[in-house]
Design a protein around this motif. Structure first.
Motif, short mmCIF file in Angstrom:
data_model
loop_
_atom_site.label_atom_id
_atom_site.label_comp_id
_atom_site.label_asym_id
_atom_site.label_seq_id
_atom_site.Cartn_x
_atom_site.Cartn_y
_atom_site.Cartn_z
N THR A 3 -2.84 0.81 -4.31
CA THR A 3 -2.53 -0.59 -3.65
C THR A 3 -2.03 -1.46 -4.71
O THR A 3 -2.79 -1.49 -5.99
CB THR A 3 -3.84 -1.04 -3.20
OG1 THR A 3 -4.18 -0.42 -2.04
CG2 THR A 3 -3.62 -2.61 -2.72
N GLU A 10 -2.26 14.48 -3.03
CA GLU A 10 -2.51 13.39 -2.11
C GLU A 10 -2.69 12.15 -3.06
O GLU A 10 -3.55 12.20 -4.07
CB GLU A 10 -3.78 13.70 -1.10
CG GLU A 10 -3.72 12.35 -0.24
CD GLU A 10 -4.89 12.70 0.74
OE1 GLU A 10 -6.04 11.95 0.72
OE2 GLU A 10 -4.69 13.65 1.50
N TYR A 11 -2.21 11.17 -2.89
CA TYR A 11 -2.41 9.90 -3.73
C TYR A 11 -2.31 8.48 -3.06
O TYR A 11 -1.47 8.58 -1.98
CB TYR A 11 -1.20 9.97 -4.83
CG TYR A 11 -1.41 9.22 -6.15
CD1 TYR A 11 -2.21 9.30 -7.12
CD2 TYR A 11 -0.98 7.81 -5.86
CE1 TYR A 11 -2.17 8.60 -8.29
CE2 TYR A 11 -0.99 6.87 -7.10
CZ TYR A 11 -1.79 7.33 -7.98
OH TYR A 11 -1.85 6.41 -9.18
N ARG A 12 -3.19 7.69 -3.22
CA ARG A 12 -3.28 6.25 -2.57
C ARG A 12 -3.09 5.32 -3.65
O ARG A 12 -3.73 5.50 -4.76
CB ARG A 12 -4.56 6.37 -1.69
CG ARG A 12 -4.50 7.17 -0.65
CD ARG A 12 -6.04 7.04 0.00
NE ARG A 12 -6.16 8.27 0.74
CZ ARG A 12 -5.77 8.02 1.99
NH1 ARG A 12 -5.27 7.33 2.52
NH2 ARG A 12 -6.19 9.09 2.80
N HIS A 69 0.70 -1.43 0.01
CA HIS A 69 0.12 0.00 -0.17
C HIS A 69 0.77 1.26 -0.01
O HIS A 69 1.80 1.31 0.67
CB HIS A 69 -0.89 -0.01 1.27
CG HIS A 69 -1.82 -1.20 1.28
ND1 HIS A 69 -2.95 -1.56 0.65
CD2 HIS A 69 -1.53 -2.44 2.15
CE1 HIS A 69 -3.35 -2.53 1.00
NE2 HIS A 69 -2.47 -3.17 1.90
N LEU A 70 0.60 2.37 -0.76
CA LEU A 70 1.30 3.45 -1.10
C LEU A 70 0.25 4.70 -0.54
O LEU A 70 -0.76 4.69 -1.14
CB LEU A 70 1.80 3.67 -2.36
CG LEU A 70 2.27 5.04 -2.91
CD1 LEU A 70 3.54 5.53 -1.86
CD2 LEU A 70 2.70 5.04 -4.19
N PHE A 71 0.82 5.55 0.33
CA PHE A 71 0.02 6.95 0.54
C PHE A 71 1.17 7.87 0.11
O PHE A 71 2.31 7.76 0.98
CB PHE A 71 -0.24 6.92 1.82
CG PHE A 71 -1.25 8.16 2.37
CD1 PHE A 71 -2.26 8.35 1.57
CD2 PHE A 71 -0.53 9.14 2.98
CE1 PHE A 71 -2.81 9.59 1.85
CE2 PHE A 71 -1.06 10.35 3.63
CZ PHE A 71 -2.30 10.54 2.86
N GLN A 95 4.79 6.94 1.89
CA GLN A 95 4.66 5.83 2.81
C GLN A 95 4.20 4.43 2.29
O GLN A 95 3.22 4.35 1.56
CB GLN A 95 3.56 6.36 3.79
CG GLN A 95 3.62 5.36 5.08
CD GLN A 95 2.49 5.90 5.97
OE1 GLN A 95 1.63 6.67 5.81
NE2 GLN A 95 2.27 5.13 7.15
N ASN A 104 -6.28 17.19 -2.40
CA ASN A 104 -6.94 17.11 -1.15
C ASN A 104 -7.96 18.68 -0.95
O ASN A 104 -7.11 19.42 -0.76
CB ASN A 104 -6.23 16.67 -0.28
CG ASN A 104 -6.92 16.59 1.10
OD1 ASN A 104 -8.22 16.78 1.17
ND2 ASN A 104 -6.19 15.70 1.99
N SER A 114 5.31 2.16 -8.76
CA SER A 114 4.67 3.16 -7.94
C SER A 114 5.21 4.41 -7.84
O SER A 114 4.51 5.34 -7.74
CB SER A 114 4.01 2.45 -6.75
OG SER A 114 5.23 1.99 -5.83
#
Length: 183
Positions: A18, A14-16, A4-6, A180, A164, A142
Motif C-alpha cells: 500500500t 506473493e506480494y502486497r 493498493h498493489l497485489f 493488480q 505463499n 512499486s
C-alpha cells in the motif's frame, strides 16, 4: 489517494503493498510553520510565505523524487530482464462513486533480447495507467519494488519471505508475474 498493489508470480511468489501519498508530509510541515507565528496578523503573513516557499520546495522535492523513482524503475527493469523471459500481466482498477469503475488490463512477454525493457514496459502500460488515472511515479516505483522482490524470491525458492506456503514452488512452462493495482 493510496494505491493498493497485489502481485502474484510463479514459484509461489506473493506480494502486497500500500503506497502512501507524499503530499501529506508537506502539509504537516506547512502547519508547523504557521503554528510558530505569534499573532493573527503574523500568522496570516507566515501562512502566505510558508505556502509560497513550501510550494516551490514541494515542486523541487517532487521533481527530484520523480527522477529517483524513474532511475530505480529503469535499473530494476534491466536487472529483471537479465533474469530471463517472463510473461507480465497488469490490471488497473480505479473506483468511482458516481459511475462505473475505470479498469484496464495489459499483458505481454518481457524477453532478455529487448534493448530497453523500461521503455517497453512504459510504452505498453501508459494507456492503461492514463485510463485509470494511475500514471504517477509511485506506481512505477512499486513495480520496481515487486521486480526486486521477485528476483530475491527466485534466488531463495524455499526460504523466500515472499513465498505463499499454500502455492507450489515449482512450475512448468513460462514464468509469470501478475500485478493488480486498485485504489
Amino acid at each position: 489517494m493510496p494505491i493498493h498493489l497485489f502481485a502474484v508470480g510463479s514459484g509461489g511468489f506473493e506480494y502486497r503493498l500500500t503506497s502512501v501519498s507524499v503530499g501529506e508530509v508537506f502539509e504537516m510541515s506547512n502547519m508547523a510553520s504557521i503554528m510558530t507565528a505569534p499573532t493573527n496578523a503574523h500568522r496570516a503573513i507566515a501562512a502566505a510565505d510558508a505556502q509560497a516557499n513550501t510550494s516551490a520546495l514541494e515542486r523541487a522535492l517532487t521533481a527530484e523524487s520523480d527522477i529517483v523513482h524513474l532511475h530505480h524503475f529503469r535499473d530494476a527493469c534491466g536487472l529483471f530482464q537479465a533474469a530471463g523471459d517472463i510473461i507480465l500481466s497488469f490490471s488497473f482498477r480505479s473506483s468511482n462513486l458516481m459511475w462505473v469503475d475505470d479498469s484496464a488490463h495489459r499483458s505481454f512477454r518481457l524477453t532478455n533480447r529487448m534493448a530497453n525493457p523500461a521503455w517497453h514496459i512504459l510504452n505498453r502500460l501508459q494507456p492503461a495507467m492514463q485510463r485509470t488515472g494511475m500514471q504517477g511515479t509511485g506506481v512505477l516505483m512499486s513495480i520496481a519494488i515487486v521486480f526486486n522482490s521477485y528476483l530475491q524470491h527466485e534466488a531463495l525458492p524455499g526460504g523466500s519471505p515472499f513465498r505463499n506456503p499454500d502455492r507450489p514452488t515449482t512450475y512448468r512452462g513460462d514464468a509469470r508475474l501478475n500485478f493488480q493495482f486498485t485504489d
